[in-house]
Design a protein around this motif. Structure first.
Motif, PDB file in Angstrom:
ATOM      1  N   UNK A 377     -14.809  55.512  51.559  1.00 35.24           N
ATOM      2  CA  UNK A 377     -13.934  55.139  50.651  1.00 35.24           C
ATOM      3  C   UNK A 377     -12.644  54.688  51.407  1.00 35.24           C
ATOM      4  N   UNK A 378     -11.833  53.926  50.875  1.00 36.04           N
ATOM      5  CA  UNK A 378     -10.497  53.579  51.124  1.00 36.04           C
ATOM      6  C   UNK A 378     -10.370  53.330  52.744  1.00 36.04           C
ATOM      7  N   UNK A 379     -11.400  52.755  53.436  1.00 32.46           N
ATOM      8  CA  UNK A 379     -11.334  52.552  54.673  1.00 32.46           C
ATOM      9  C   UNK A 379     -11.587  50.796  55.035  1.00 32.46           C
ATOM     10  N   UNK A 380     -12.187  50.457  53.788  1.00 30.25           N
ATOM     11  CA  UNK A 380     -12.448  48.962  53.864  1.00 30.25           C
ATOM     12  C   UNK A 380     -12.000  48.242  52.595  1.00 30.25           C
ATOM     13  N   UNK A 381     -11.624  46.812  52.844  1.00 34.50           N
ATOM     14  CA  UNK A 381     -11.398  46.003  51.714  1.00 34.50           C
ATOM     15  C   UNK A 381     -12.515  45.309  51.142  1.00 34.50           C
ATOM     16  N   UNK A 382     -12.501  45.030  49.792  1.00 30.77           N
ATOM     17  CA  UNK A 382     -13.568  44.044  49.298  1.00 30.77           C
ATOM     18  C   UNK A 382     -14.704  44.738  48.635  1.00 30.77           C
ATOM     19  N   UNK A 383     -15.458  43.973  48.113  1.00 32.24           N
ATOM     20  CA  UNK A 383     -16.727  44.271  47.330  1.00 32.24           C
ATOM     21  C   UNK A 383     -17.976  44.446  48.217  1.00 32.24           C
ATOM     22  N   UNK A 413     -14.376  45.668  61.214  1.00 35.21           N
ATOM     23  CA  UNK A 413     -12.869  45.547  60.975  1.00 35.21           C
ATOM     24  C   UNK A 413     -12.797  45.901  59.396  1.00 35.21           C
ATOM     25  N   UNK A 414     -11.560  46.126  59.252  1.00 33.88           N
ATOM     26  CA  UNK A 414     -11.369  46.735  57.795  1.00 33.88           C
ATOM     27  C   UNK A 414     -11.548  45.636  56.561  1.00 33.88           C
ATOM     28  N   UNK A 415     -11.647  44.619  57.105  1.00 32.56           N
ATOM     29  CA  UNK A 415     -11.692  43.446  56.111  1.00 32.56           C
ATOM     30  C   UNK A 415     -13.226  42.705  55.997  1.00 32.56           C
ATOM     31  N   UNK A 416     -14.144  43.181  57.216  1.00 32.67           N
ATOM     32  CA  UNK A 416     -15.268  42.297  57.223  1.00 32.67           C
ATOM     33  C   UNK A 416     -16.002  42.752  58.345  1.00 32.67           C
ATOM     34  N   UNK A 417     -17.414  42.492  58.285  1.00 39.85           N
ATOM     35  CA  UNK A 417     -18.479  42.873  59.475  1.00 39.85           C
ATOM     36  C   UNK A 417     -18.143  42.093  60.602  1.00 39.85           C
TER      37      UNK A 417
END
Ligand SMILES: [Zn+2]
Ligand SMILES: [Zn+2]
Length: 589
Positions: A377-383, A413-417
């Motif tokens: 948790x808390x490593x990534x943004x988004x659902x 990356x933290x915002x997406x694959x």
């Protein structure tokens, strides 16, 4: 799988052999240096071999390795069996205490549960280990100690510094010889060495570690690469921009980098009025600002914003490696803003462009990694749904193009694959060269929108992509790929013209002028040296063509042309100009 801190139990015969050789090394060391304490000694895969960490209590250098290695051979010939025993805890502690092996005592305290302690004995040598091992030291026939480096006990900089001895081991002498030959070849291709020898780039402590200086010949190659990349992207509908190397820290707070990418960022520059400027670690927010300079409509999409942009990342000094891993690099970057319907085509287009660059540049061997998120948790943004959707579109793009891929869990990356294109350097070390990433997060964080066909406001999707990678890393790859013998279009000196005798230097200069007028990079070697000396020097620089001129050539306006393969052909000066011009414009390899 339980382990005692140095390796996981494996049945892979080569790993067993290598780890057993690590025991043999420690056995030899304790005979030669009775006061030495041994820490851990695992087999390793890359480079293939093993190491063992020792606390010698005094300096030990590479010059000490031959003596240790010959003691290892003696122990190997002694045919000592690897004997497995399970000792009661107290007895194991007593055995290692008697031998003064503090590191093993610490490992027993930390790693061993229950009463039984698994140990292996070879002669007088005793190691804390779960095995398995070869049967006898005589099974260890083909090994070599290679180098010495420093390592902290348990990888902790606050703990004692140990001496790590690296070696390699193989099933047969033949395999060992082949491997050592491969290493020697890789050493010759090493970009740090060639970069120095061919005067392509320099590193200077006064400038700072990881901040390379492109010397004239290296800068020429970079300029050619950038022209090639930019021209191709313009032809494919990208719009190239220029944005600053610094921005307000708030911009990266909004993108989330200041929070989730902090480890790689430089401390901000603080001003008296409280303003904070940050060296940019990435280009993404800058291109978002470009997007937001106007109200965009669905007719503007896909909008492909590109830049060879300088990025600044704080890499620990121990990880820096020539041009391959640096602290400042120019990324062949682009951000594509598109509708969800356009996403698949844009991802495929980005993969195709990377494939095209690879083909022209000679990146023949690479593989794809689909990097996904893990459960931290808390490593990534988004659902979860957004991630699933993005991952599915990347996988589908690869599959529809018939490309195989591996999955790297937790490497997104933290915002997406993302899809990473992994390539190898001359030592077969793997690194990422290009990448394609799908992102639903930054459009949300920056409240990006476009006017849809029905007049409503909608949110675009972002694709981040690096097609040819960072210029520095690409350069390090190309130096090793071609061992300095770059294709003609990239080579800093495309032709050297040399006269047989000084009296023909005027004609040599005339040939040089003609080539230069055709935008060919030429050097006229008018030194009062023997011809074979001039040819030898041009070959050392791996120049694609040497044009030799003498009396006959002056007479006929010809050039005697010699290529890198040593083939010679006599041709009219104009034909020579045409031949090279064609080769350059087609960027032949
Ligand atoms: Zn072992
Ligand atoms: Zn980006």
């Amino acid at each position: 799988m339980p382990d005692y801190g140095d390796h996981e139990a494996t049945d892979d015969p080569l790993q067993v052999l290598r780890h057993s050789t690590a025991h043999l090394l420690a056995a030899a060391v304790t005979e030669l240096y009775p006061e030495a304490k041994y820490a851990i000694g695992p087999a390793i895969e890359n480079p293939p071999g093993f190491y063992y960490d020792f606390d010698f209590g005094r300096p030990v250098a590479e010059s000490d390795l031959p003596a240790i290695e010959s003691r290892m051979r003696r122990l190997a010939q002694a045919d000592l069996p690897f004997v497995h025993e399970t000792l009661p805890r107290e007895q194991a502690i007593e055995e290692f205490r008697k031998r003064g092996q503090d590191y093993k005592l610490e490992l027993i305290a930390d790693k061993v549960e229950g009463n039984g302690v698994s140990v292996y004995r070879t002669g007088d040598f005793l190691d804390l280990c779960l095995g398995p091992h070869v049967k006898s030291t005589r099974d260890l026939k083909a090994f070599k100690l290679q180098r010495v480096s420093g390592a902290y006990w348990r990888g902790d900089e606050k703990k004692p510094q140990l001496t790590r001895i690296y070696g390699t081991a193989w099933q047969t002498q033949r395999e060992l010889d082949d491997y050592l030959k491969f290493l020697e070849e890789a050493e010759k291709r090493d970009h740090k060495k060639l970069g120095r020898d061919l005067k392509l780039f320099a590193l200077d402590d006064r400038v700072g570690p990881g901040l390379p200086i492109w010397l004239p010949d290296g800068a020429t190659i970079r300029r050619e690469l950038e022209r090639f990349i930019v021209d191709e992207e313009l032809a494919r509908g990208y719009l190239h921009v220029r944005t600053p190397d610094v921005a307000r820290l708030d911009l990266y707070r909004q993108s989330g980098h200041a929070q989730l990418y902090k480890a790689y960022m430089y401390p901000p520059m603080k001003f008296e009025d409280g303003e904070e400027l940050e060296l940019r670690p990435v280009n993404c927010p800058h291109h978002i600002v470009v997007y937001q300079t106007e109200l965009r409509s669905y007719r503007d999409l896909p909008l492909r914003i590109a830049e060879i942009g300088n990025n600044w990342r704080y890499e620990r000094s121990g990880t820096l490696a020539g041009m391959n891993r640096v602290r400042s690099f120019a990324l062949n970057d682009a951000h594509i803003f598109c509708t969800p319907d356009q996403l698949m085509d844009e991802v495929k287009g980005a993969i195709e462009l990377a494939l095209y660059f690879s083909k022209v540049l000679g990146i023949d061997e690479f593989w794809y990694q689909l990097s996904t998120r893990d459960d931290v948790k808390d490593k990534w943004l988004g659902t979860e749904e957004q991630w699933q959707e993005a991952q599915a579109s990347l996988a589908e793009a690869l599959e529809s193009m018939g490309q195989q891929y591996r999955v790297g869990v937790g490497e997104a990356a933290f915002y997406g694959p993302k899809i990473d294109f992994q390539v190898y350097d001359a030592h077969r070390r793997e690194f990422t060269n290009s990448t394609v990433q799908v992102d639903f997060q930054l459009p949300q964080r920056f409240d990006l929108e476009y006017v849809a066909e029905d007049g409503s406001r909608k949110r675009p999707v972002m694709v981040h992509r690096g097609a040819a990678g960072a210029m520095e890393r690409l350069f390090s790859y190309l130096i090793e790929r071609y061992a300095g013998a770059f294709p003609t279009w990239l080579h800093p000196t495309q032709v050297v013209v040399a006269a047989v005798k000084d009296e023909f230097n005027d004609y040599a200069r005339k040939v040089g002028d003609r080539l230069r007028a055709a935008r060919i990079r030429v050097e006229v070697d008018a030194r009062s040296e023997r011809l074979d000396r001039k040819i030898r020097d041009a070959k050392l620089k791996k120049v694609p063509y040497i044009g030799v001129v003498g009396g006959k050539e002056v007479e006929a306006e010809h050039v005697n042309v010699q290529n890198r393969a040593g083939e010679k052909v006599d041709m009219a000066l104009e034909s020579f100009v045409q031949m090279i011009t064609a080769e350059i414009s087609e960027r032949r390899r």
